[in-house]
Scaffold this active site. Structure first.
Site, mmCIF file in Angstrom:
data_model
loop_
_atom_site.group_PDB
_atom_site.id
_atom_site.type_symbol
_atom_site.label_atom_id
_atom_site.label_comp_id
_atom_site.label_asym_id
_atom_site.label_seq_id
_atom_site.Cartn_x
_atom_site.Cartn_y
_atom_site.Cartn_z
ATOM 1 N N CYS A 163 0.866 -1.184 0.000
ATOM 2 C CA CYS A 163 0.000 0.000 0.000
ATOM 3 C C CYS A 163 0.901 1.232 0.000
ATOM 4 C CB CYS A 163 -0.861 -0.040 1.263
ATOM 5 S SG CYS A 163 -1.893 1.408 1.510
ATOM 6 N N CYS A 204 -0.985 3.871 -6.435
ATOM 7 C CA CYS A 204 -1.828 3.196 -5.448
ATOM 8 C C CYS A 204 -2.008 1.769 -5.943
ATOM 9 C CB CYS A 204 -3.183 3.918 -5.360
ATOM 10 S SG CYS A 204 -4.424 3.012 -4.388
HETATM 11 N N1 DGL Z 1 -3.796 0.421 -1.954
HETATM 12 C C1 DGL Z 1 -3.621 1.621 -1.194
HETATM 13 C C2 DGL Z 1 -2.446 2.417 -1.754
HETATM 14 O O1 DGL Z 1 -1.611 1.843 -2.428
HETATM 15 C C3 DGL Z 1 -4.929 2.307 -1.147
HETATM 16 C C4 DGL Z 1 -4.986 3.372 -0.130
HETATM 17 C C5 DGL Z 1 -6.329 3.625 0.433
HETATM 18 O O2 DGL Z 1 -6.887 2.729 1.067
HETATM 19 O O3 DGL Z 1 -6.781 4.756 0.286
HETATM 20 O O4 DGL Z 1 -2.286 3.599 -1.526
#
Ligand code: DGL
Length: 262
Positions: free
Chosen positions: A74, A184
């Site tokens: 993430c 993301c």
């Molecule tokens: N997969 C997360 C990232 O890479 C998502 C973040 C979120 O939950 O807003 O930033």
């Protein structure tokens, strides 16, 4: 620590499964435990303190489950908490950051777009990295507001999401970007829709493959690469197992996906 212990991966939800797939492809002998903190998604709109608290909660559980290495799949958690996680835990911790460097180095138009969460774009780590590589580059940063929520609901291919994406990308299209950085781990699931919106000359890049390569290097260096495949990956979510299963069990897979209250 021994080589047969699992690799742990966590994300705010299902986005990190795009990283899981890259790791699984490069390291097919590894046993992987995946945590989807979907109950708390999106992380991107939370404070740094809250993102850190959730990142510690997830890492703690993976360490308790016996993981030999943890991947923070993430960007939001990495850019807001990786320094603190590394200071606290002795297991190696791999993070993911927007791939600004390759985009900036390869952009012919010297104009790149970065699509990421508010939490990532406002973080110190992101600002520092962007400052290093984009001195002579025009960057258009856009917060992908609403995109994580849409993907968490399995709506990555709907008309509604297509229209939202089109609107979000407008400032980048207006400036004529030739690289789009997906900052993301949820966003690779939007690539089919992105390809319909972006002109043919725009290259889309994400960091999934780089994370898998880094994981392999770190395990190799520590002599912790698994010598043989013992178990299939397992997936835990604190929300809806059906949605997580929809993302990981495409391509005729039948991985175990369970609910866990964490
Ligand atoms: N997969 C997360 C990232 O890479 C998502 C973040 C979120 O939950 O807003 O930033």
């Amino acid at each position: 620590m021994n080589a047969s212990q699992p690799i742990g991966i966590f994300d705010s939800g299902i986005g990190g499964t795009s990283i899981f797939k890259e790791v699984q492809e490069l390291l097919p002998l590894e046993h992987i435990i995946y945590l989807a903190d979907s109950k708390n998604a999106p992380y991107g709109e939370k404070t740094k303190q809250e993102i850190q608290r959730l990142s510690f909660k997830n890492t703690e559980l993976l360490v308790k489950m016996g993981c030999k290495l943890v991947i923070v799949a993430c960007n939001t958690a990495t850019t807001n908490a990786i320094k603190e996680l590394r200071a606290h835990y002795s297991v190696p911790i791999i993070g993911i950051e927007p791939a600004i460097k390759p985009a900036a180095l390869n952009s012919k138009k010297k104009t790149i777009g970065i699509l990421a969460t508010k939490g990532t774009l406002s973080s110190e780590l992101f600002t520092k990295t962007a400052g290093l590589f984009t001195k002579d580059i025009h960057t258009i940063e856009v917060v992908g507001k609403g995109l994580v929520e849409a993907i968490e609901e399995g709506k990555e291919n709907t008309k509604e999401t297509f229209l939202l994406l089109k609107e979000l990308l407008q400032p980048m299209l207006a400036k004529g970007i030739d690289y789009l950085v997906l900052g993301c781990s949820h966003y690779p699931y939007l690539i089919p829709q992105l390809k319909k919106i972006l002109p043919a000359g725009v290259t889309i890049i994400d960091s999934g493959e780089a994370v898998a390569r880094q994981t392999k290097n770190v395990l190799k260096e520590a002599e912790l690469l698994s010598p043989k495949k013992e178990k299939d990956p397992v997936f835990y979510t604190n929300k809806d197992p059906l949605i997580l299963s929809y993302f990981v069990n495409r391509d005729q897979k039948a991985y175990q996906v369970s609910y866990l209250d964490f």
